[in-house]
Design a protein around this motif. Structure first.
Motif, PDB file in Angstrom:
ATOM      1  N   UNK A  13     -13.385  34.376  93.602  1.00  0.00           N
ATOM      2  CA  UNK A  13     -13.020  34.463  92.194  1.00  0.00           C
ATOM      3  C   UNK A  13     -12.008  35.608  92.031  1.00  0.00           C
ATOM      4  N   UNK A  14     -10.843  35.310  91.499  1.00  0.00           N
ATOM      5  CA  UNK A  14      -9.789  36.311  91.320  1.00  0.00           C
ATOM      6  C   UNK A  14      -9.517  36.486  89.836  1.00  0.00           C
ATOM      7  N   UNK A  15      -9.612  37.717  89.360  1.00  0.00           N
ATOM      8  CA  UNK A  15      -9.393  38.026  87.942  1.00  0.00           C
ATOM      9  C   UNK A  15      -7.936  38.409  87.728  1.00  0.00           C
ATOM     10  N   UNK A  42      -9.559  27.111 104.236  1.00  0.00           N
ATOM     11  CA  UNK A  42      -9.970  26.097 103.290  1.00  0.00           C
ATOM     12  C   UNK A  42     -10.916  26.580 102.222  1.00  0.00           C
ATOM     13  N   UNK A  43     -11.235  27.880 102.203  1.00  0.00           N
ATOM     14  CA  UNK A  43     -12.112  28.423 101.159  1.00  0.00           C
ATOM     15  C   UNK A  43     -11.492  28.178  99.788  1.00  0.00           C
ATOM     16  N   UNK A  44     -12.324  27.828  98.818  1.00  0.00           N
ATOM     17  CA  UNK A  44     -11.852  27.513  97.476  1.00  0.00           C
ATOM     18  C   UNK A  44     -11.712  28.776  96.643  1.00  0.00           C
ATOM     19  N   UNK A  45     -10.705  28.767  95.756  1.00  0.00           N
ATOM     20  CA  UNK A  45     -10.400  29.927  94.923  1.00  0.00           C
ATOM     21  C   UNK A  45     -10.432  29.523  93.453  1.00  0.00           C
ATOM     22  N   UNK A  46     -11.091  30.348  92.632  1.00  0.00           N
ATOM     23  CA  UNK A  46     -11.111  30.171  91.183  1.00  0.00           C
ATOM     24  C   UNK A  46     -10.337  31.335  90.568  1.00  0.00           C
ATOM     25  N   UNK A  47      -9.355  31.045  89.730  1.00  0.00           N
ATOM     26  CA  UNK A  47      -8.529  32.068  89.099  1.00  0.00           C
ATOM     27  C   UNK A  47      -8.903  32.193  87.627  1.00  0.00           C
ATOM     28  N   UNK A  72      -7.511  27.317  99.142  1.00  0.00           N
ATOM     29  CA  UNK A  72      -7.188  26.196  98.265  1.00  0.00           C
ATOM     30  C   UNK A  72      -7.622  26.506  96.840  1.00  0.00           C
ATOM     31  N   UNK A  73      -6.791  26.110  95.888  1.00  0.00           N
ATOM     32  CA  UNK A  73      -7.108  26.315  94.476  1.00  0.00           C
ATOM     33  C   UNK A  73      -8.147  25.300  94.025  1.00  0.00           C
ATOM     34  N   UNK A  74      -9.273  25.795  93.509  1.00  0.00           N
ATOM     35  CA  UNK A  74     -10.296  24.919  92.944  1.00  0.00           C
ATOM     36  C   UNK A  74     -10.128  24.769  91.443  1.00  0.00           C
ATOM     37  N   UNK A  75      -9.861  25.910  90.762  1.00  0.00           N
ATOM     38  CA  UNK A  75      -9.862  25.869  89.305  1.00  0.00           C
ATOM     39  C   UNK A  75      -9.102  27.067  88.757  1.00  0.00           C
ATOM     40  N   UNK A  76      -8.422  26.861  87.620  1.00  0.00           N
ATOM     41  CA  UNK A  76      -7.816  27.953  86.859  1.00  0.00           C
ATOM     42  C   UNK A  76      -8.511  27.991  85.509  1.00  0.00           C
ATOM     43  N   UNK A  77      -9.247  29.063  85.248  1.00  0.00           N
ATOM     44  CA  UNK A  77     -10.039  29.146  84.026  1.00  0.00           C
ATOM     45  C   UNK A  77      -9.292  29.931  82.966  1.00  0.00           C
TER      46      UNK A  77
END
Length: 207
Positions: A13-15, A42-47, A72-77
């Protein structure tokens, strides 16, 4: 691991909420990802993006940065609108966020041209023969009768709004539209131009 970069259930999770411009977002994302040295490919990232909304082109740039690190990008919140209020219910509808806004407090005559990298707000009319170009959105608190180009750097989520929308030409990113030759358009309500399904459409402005 810093509070701005943390692992939750095997995801990263990246803020990115504190950063305003897209250049800052990319730079800070690179710095944060350089601290990662113990995650599998391949780890998923949430921004976490806060109130910022990126164009499709900008999202692809973010995805490329992550891929360079094997992620890999999973989601942009993004922050959600208040309960019961959709983005198009806001004044001037949904508009992407830009850090810079230029305010022009006068009418623009034929031959005059205005350019800005962010949003552009005109407190006056844009007369035939005048041109305004913005990297972000364009809002005209008057009559738009000249040419307006929003999203000039390729952002097709940008919009053009005016109290009276009677342009000689409208451009949003690479999309162009103009009224048919010889047709006189009578406008009595504020309107917004935006891209929907790959075309410029004109909608009633919700204010």
């Amino acid at each position: 691991m810093s509070a701005a970069l943390r692992s939750i259930n095997g995801e990263i999770r990246v803020d990115l909420r504190p950063f305003n411009t897209f250049a800052e977002i990319k730079s800070q994302l690179e710095r944060k990802l350089q601290r990662i040295d113990n995650y599998a490919l391949g780890t998923l990232v949430v921004l976490d993006m806060g109130d910022k909304h990126l164009s499709n082109k900008q999202v692809r740039e973010i995805e490329d940065i992550l891929l360079d690190h094997g992620l890999h990008l999973k989601e942009m919140r993004s922050d959600e609108p208040p309960v019961g209020q959709e983005p198009d219910d806001y004044p001037f509808g949904y508009m992407p966020q830009y850090s810079d806004t230029t305010l022009i407090c006068r009418h623009l005559r034929s031959g005059q041209k205005i350019f800005c990298e962010g949003n552009l707000v005109i407190l006056g009319d844009i007369n035939p023969g005048a041109e305004v170009v913005a990297g972000g959105n364009i809002v005209v608190m008057g009559t738009l009768k000249g040419m307006a180009h929003a999203g000039a750097f390729g952002d097709d989520t940008a919009v053009i709004s005016a109290y009276r929308l009677s342009p000689t030409q409208i451009r949003i990113a690479n999309h162009i539209t103009r009224p048919p030759d010889g047709e006189v358009i009578v406008v009595s309500t504020p309107e917004t131009a935006r891209i929907r399904a790959g075309k410029v459409v004109i909608e009633k402005l919700k204010i």
